[in-house]
Motif scaffolding. Structure first.
Motif, PDB file in Angstrom:
ATOM      1  N   UNK A 241      -4.204  14.827 -30.408  1.00  0.00           N
ATOM      2  CA  UNK A 241      -4.786  13.724 -29.639  1.00  0.00           C
ATOM      3  C   UNK A 241      -3.987  13.419 -28.377  1.00  0.00           C
ATOM      4  N   UNK A 242      -2.730  13.832 -28.358  1.00  0.00           N
ATOM      5  CA  UNK A 242      -1.898  13.553 -27.192  1.00  0.00           C
ATOM      6  C   UNK A 242      -1.949  14.681 -26.163  1.00  0.00           C
ATOM      7  N   UNK A 243      -2.722  15.737 -26.445  1.00  0.00           N
ATOM      8  CA  UNK A 243      -2.705  16.921 -25.586  1.00  0.00           C
ATOM      9  C   UNK A 243      -3.118  16.573 -24.159  1.00  0.00           C
ATOM     10  N   UNK A 244      -4.157  15.728 -24.007  1.00  0.00           N
ATOM     11  CA  UNK A 244      -4.640  15.392 -22.666  1.00  0.00           C
ATOM     12  C   UNK A 244      -3.557  14.683 -21.859  1.00  0.00           C
ATOM     13  N   UNK A 245      -2.779  13.843 -22.524  1.00  0.00           N
ATOM     14  CA  UNK A 245      -1.686  13.161 -21.827  1.00  0.00           C
ATOM     15  C   UNK A 245      -0.675  14.154 -21.290  1.00  0.00           C
ATOM     16  N   UNK A 246      -0.299  15.123 -22.110  1.00  0.00           N
ATOM     17  CA  UNK A 246       0.693  16.113 -21.684  1.00  0.00           C
ATOM     18  C   UNK A 246       0.150  16.987 -20.554  1.00  0.00           C
ATOM     19  N   UNK A 247      -1.140  17.308 -20.617  1.00  0.00           N
ATOM     20  CA  UNK A 247      -1.736  18.109 -19.549  1.00  0.00           C
ATOM     21  C   UNK A 247      -1.660  17.339 -18.232  1.00  0.00           C
ATOM     22  N   UNK A 248      -1.998  16.031 -18.260  1.00  0.00           N
ATOM     23  CA  UNK A 248      -1.950  15.236 -17.037  1.00  0.00           C
ATOM     24  C   UNK A 248      -0.520  15.093 -16.533  1.00  0.00           C
ATOM     25  N   UNK A 249       0.428  14.981 -17.448  1.00  0.00           N
ATOM     26  CA  UNK A 249       1.829  14.888 -17.044  1.00  0.00           C
ATOM     27  C   UNK A 249       2.274  16.197 -16.395  1.00  0.00           C
ATOM     28  N   UNK A 250       1.845  17.307 -16.971  1.00  0.00           N
ATOM     29  CA  UNK A 250       2.190  18.607 -16.400  1.00  0.00           C
ATOM     30  C   UNK A 250       1.578  18.777 -15.009  1.00  0.00           C
TER      31      UNK A 250
END
Length: 957
Positions: A241-250
């Motif tokens: 569920x946190x994958x989208x957050x990490x993608x945006x951070x990247x």
């Protein structure tokens, strides 16, 4: 949430075309008794208006508003067509979610289904499902998204260590309810990983309740051995569920936007983390559609977006959601945007500016629906009049005299001496109506330009820092086209420039507040600040400006945004006429390290700006125009406090003994077992109060035996043989449990709470006692019952304790009573014959003795535990306990009050339990005493008639 049963699902349906599918859907609703047969025509009419196909093989047929009269009860029928049905818009449908809605319930179902559509493989899963349970599992699963909002930001932490920043971020997530103590412990053992551009990351999946991302930033970026530090992200991971957050951070780091991230104000920072780049062209617009951004207007918006040369993204300003493609219907629908919320469009590259303007204009035009501006109701108009910044006539208030101490509520520790700056809002007088609307529009335009110039000048004078950032946000608000349009609309209707502007500001602010989001509530306060600045220019009234030299801010009350704007380099202290110790202003003042008192009363508002003030944030006092002698004493105290703090820290692990050898045990109050190790490191000789309700409040249902044993065991392990005093579950009153519903009480503080509540659920009390005894094993544990009023309640609890102890046989255990109710103190001689010890909770004892709610905004300043009536009850308790060879502790806030410590020692209190950070200072205070002198001071306090007299007498000696 969409709730389905097996009866709601039909599998293996077949239809030649969409009309045949709708016939079957209508028949299913009729068979279920949800609608009459005429509803079928409503389904067909709705498709004639616009296709109800959502995407990924799902359509949601529902009737028109006119066909609602055929709905008998709201419900849903799901029809699966494994082979697919050709739809009239060229799509192919495998699943019909057919809705019978008496009002607009279908919009909530639609919002949930848009989250379903974003999952990979959903079309195949639904088409191939062989059981109703499989379909229900896909459609009913509540969408979980990782949290990232103002509540997970921890900006401007005064530390110089990236490990401390990591812990601050983890603590923020726990405070937000996203994680438990296990998560914080896992983070404490990690070394942050470098992300580059001064940013670092720690993460764990242990103890995660809700996936979330926190960010902690320092007041100033710094360097450590491993590199530069401008912020530490803390990720609470859960599945993917946190994958989208990490993608945006990247993506943010790939754009190079990470370097200046920590310097941004919260709103801009969240925009970057949502996927909006620093180079993007943006446009904001308030959504005015009656039912929000549902399928029809969303489809119109998508068509406009697809017609642009630049790719446009959209997000909700209210919240922390990802910026999604404005050209994707399912993505736009997933926003769940409602009337009154603000859409933020962003785009980059050629045609970006024109693209975002085109979409904003489309939203203002209604997206194919008639829209009306946000209007005031009659009640709202009355509220606007009440809230408008006009000075109401009041009776003259006499300011405090020279060197006259005023009692207030201690809010943030510290002493300060500086001139007062009394913040008074000016009186804005203006006509409500005007004849020349063109002239009024010009006046408002000039005032807006003038206000912008003022703010730009202030930003330049306060380069960097949070103050400049907030002022920059204010400047941006002046350019909000929605505010201008709303004001111009009112002016066009005959309002004056002042009335039109304030009406636009106030409506916008109340819309923000109604959304129940903390960040938006603060932005609403900012809106009113901006509004007053423009109003001042329109009315020719100068807005108050703080002085350049150090000062003490005096105000009626201040909100979070006001406190955040305080320049800590100049503000020495804070005094408010209203508010309590738990108000936002008090909490933020403590966080900023500003000495503060609240609830000082209206007299402080009559002070003249420039008069010298002494603020005692610990004693809860304000003194205006102090005598040279008092001023010198205060200056000496400030110097002495710093010297004492350093010396106390060096001797924190030594016992607290008076100069003539009398021993007083100093323990720590804890609201969480995870902090036990920190308490020991600060010198605590045990835990004098463990508030065990934290275990119950962190769970969605009552924690079982194993859970409680593990939690309590953490504290026993950290104490390494030191005693632990645990208060049994103390909920009810102001601390309800969501899973333990209770009937409404007119006065819950005098109702079912503490021991009264747990005796009604003896199985809960028995489990807790068993857990405490088993966790202790051979280690010392002291258990006490809260809110005991007499021996009968103690015996009822002791009967359960005796039964459990006979089975567990803990080696070193005592059973005691919390003295919080006056009757309990008066009956201490009878209780002392059966209880092993007493612990005095001075917060509640004071509240009940003086009949003052300690959180009351007007009366809380009078709720002082140094009142002689409270001190006499403490004296009675100690004498009764010592007569039977029992010991007495004090675990309320009085135990760390510097003036109270000698009095409590003189009254014979054996143990003081205080907050962990106060342990070294309390030990140091005891070491300065002799027992005869302490008894002398206690006698002096008992002879006084009021709490103020007690404090004045003690200060004079």
């Amino acid at each position: 949430m969409l709730t389905l049963t097996r009866d709601d699902v039909r599998l293996g349906c077949r239809a030649a075309d969409w009309r045949g599918a709708l016939d079957q859907a209508a028949a299913a609703l009729v068979e279920a008794g949800r609608v009459s047969a005429e509803y079928r025509e409503g389904l067909l009419a709705r498709e004639a208006q616009s296709s109800t196909y959502l995407g990924h093989g799902i359509a949601i047929p529902h009737g028109t508003p006119e066909s609602r009269r055929y709905v008998r009860s709201t419900g849903v029928r799901v029809l699966q067509f494994p082979e697919g049905v050709p739809w009239h818009d060229g799509s192919r449908v495998n699943l019909l979610v057919t809705i019978a809605a008496q009002s607009d319930e279908h919009l909530d179902i639609l919002r949930q289904l848009t989250h379903v559509l974003r999952r990979d493989g959903v079309t195949e899963t639904l088409a191939r499902a062989t059981t109703a349970d499989q379909v229900i599992a896909v459609l009913s699963r509540e969408p979980v998204s990782a949290r990232l909002d103002a509540g997970t930001l921890c900006l401007g932490v005064p530390v110089r260590d990236h490990l401390e920043l990591a812990l601050a971020a983890a603590a923020r997530l726990r405070h937000a309810g996203c994680v438990d103590a296990g998560f914080v412990a896992a983070i404490a053992g990690q070394t942050p990983l470098p992300l580059g551009q001064g940013l670092w990351l720690v993460y764990s999946s242990s103890g995660v309740k809700t996936p979330a991302l926190a960010l902690a930033t320092p007041t100033q970026r710094f360097r450590v051995d491993v590199g530069e530090v401008s912020g530490v992200f803390c990720l609470a991971a859960q599945g993917d569920t946190h994958r989208a957050l990490l993608v945006r951070l990247d993506e943010l780091l790939a754009r190079g936007d990470g370097a200046g991230l920590a310097e941004l104000p919260a709103e801009q920072l969240l925009a970057r983390l949502s996927g909006e780049s620093a180079q993007a062209q943006t446009a904001r617009v308030r959504l005015l559609n009656a039912h929000g951004l549902h399928a029809r207007p969303a489809k119109e918006l998508v068509l406009v977006a697809r017609a642009q040369t630049a790719q446009v993204r959209v997000r909700l300003l209210e919240g922390s959601g990802e910026a999604v493609s404005a050209a994707s219907l399912t993505s736009v629908l997933s926003l769940g945007a409602r009337r009154g919320q603000t859409l933020v469009f962003s785009a980059e590259g050629e045609g970006a500016a024109a693209a975002v303007v085109a979409l904003a204009d489309a939203v203002r035009g209604g997206l194919g629906e008639p829209v009306t501006p946000l209007q005031e109701t009659r009640e709202e108009g009355a509220a606007r009049t009440a809230q408008a910044p006009r000075a109401a006539p009041v009776e003259p208030v006499v300011p405090p005299g020279a060197d006259e101490p005023l009692t207030a509520v201690p809010a943030a520790p510290g002493l300060a001496i500086a001139p007062a700056y009394v913040l008074r809002l000016p009186d804005f007088s203006y006509p409500e109506q005007a004849e020349d609307s063109t002239h009024e529009r010009g006046r408002l335009e000039r005032a807006l330009d003038g206000a912008r110039q003022q703010l730009e000048t202030l930003v330049k004078r306060t380069v960097g820092g949070e103050v400049a950032q907030i002022l920059s946000i204010h400047a941006e608000m002046l350019g909000d086209p929605d505010l201008r349009d709303a004001a111009f609309e009112s002016i066009g209707g005959g309002a004056s420039a002042e009335a039109g502007w304030w009406r636009a500001i106030d409506i916008a602010a109340r819309v923000q507040e109604a959304l129940a989001d903390r960040l938006l509530a603060e932005r609403a306060a900012d809106l009113r600040d901006v509004g007053r600045r423009v109003l001042g220019l329109l009315c020719g009234v100068e807005m108050p400006m703080p002085p350049e030299q150090p000062y003490i801010l005096v105000a009626d009350d201040v909100g979070p945004s006001d406190v955040a704007r305080l320049d800590t380099a100049k503000v020495r202290g804070l005094v408010t006429a209203r508010g309590g110790a738990t108000s936002h202003s008090a909490i933020l003042a403590r966080a900023l390290g500003i000495a503060a008192v609240v609830g000082a009363g209206e007299r402080v508002l009559a002070l003249a700006t420039g008069v010298e003030l002494i603020v005692d944030g610990e004693g809860g006092r304000v003194v205006a125009a102090p005598t040279p002698e008092r001023r010198q004493r205060t200056e000496r105290r400030i110097e002495e406090q710093e010297v004492l703090r350093r010396a106390a820290h060096a001797r924190r692990h030594e016992e607290a003994r008076t100069r003539d050898g009398h021993r007083v045990e100093i323990a720590a109050n804890l609201g969480n077992t995870a902090h036990a190790a920190d308490a020991v490191e600060r010198g605590a000789e045990g835990i004098g109060l463990l508030r065990t309700e934290f275990v119950f409040m962190e769970h969605s249902e009552a924690p079982d035996l194993a859970t409680q044993i593990a939690e309590y065991g953490e504290a026993f392990d950290a104490l390494a043989g030191r005693p632990l005093v645990a208060r049994t579950l103390d909920v009810g009153g102001d601390k309800p449990l969501s899973y333990w519903p209770m009937p409404h009480e007119e006065n819950p503080f005098l109702g079912v709470r503490g021991i009264r509540l747990t005796l009604m659920r003896p199985e809960v009390l028995e489990t807790q006692l068993r857990a405490l005894l088993m966790a202790a094993g051979r280690r010392p544990v002291r258990i006490m019952f809260p809110m005991i009023k007499d021996i009968e309640e103690f015996r009822a609890g002791k009967a359960i304790f005796d039964r459990v102890q006979a089975e567990v046989k803990a080696a070193d255990v005592q059973l005691g009573v919390m003295i919080e109710v006056p009757s309990c103190a008066l009956l201490a001689p009878t209780l002392a014959k059966e209880a092993d010890f007493f612990s005095i909770g001075t917060n509640d004892l004071t509240q009940y003795t003086l009949a003052i709610d300690r959180g009351h905004p007007q009366l809380s300043a009078q709720s002082d535990a140094m009142h002689p009536a409270v001190l006499r009850l403490i004296q009675l308790t100690v004498e009764a306990a010592h007569a039977e060879g029992r010991w007495v502790g004090v675990c309320g806030e009085l135990g760390s009050d510097p003036q109270a410590i000698p009095v409590l020692v003189g009254l014979g209190v054996d143990e003081l339990s205080v907050s962990s950070r106060r342990v070294p200072l309390v030990k140091a205070a005891v070491r300065e005493l002799t027992l005869p002198r302490a008894r002398e001071l206690a006698g002096l306090a008992l002879r006084q008639p009021t709490a103020a007299a007690v404090r004045e007498a003690l200060e004079a000696v």
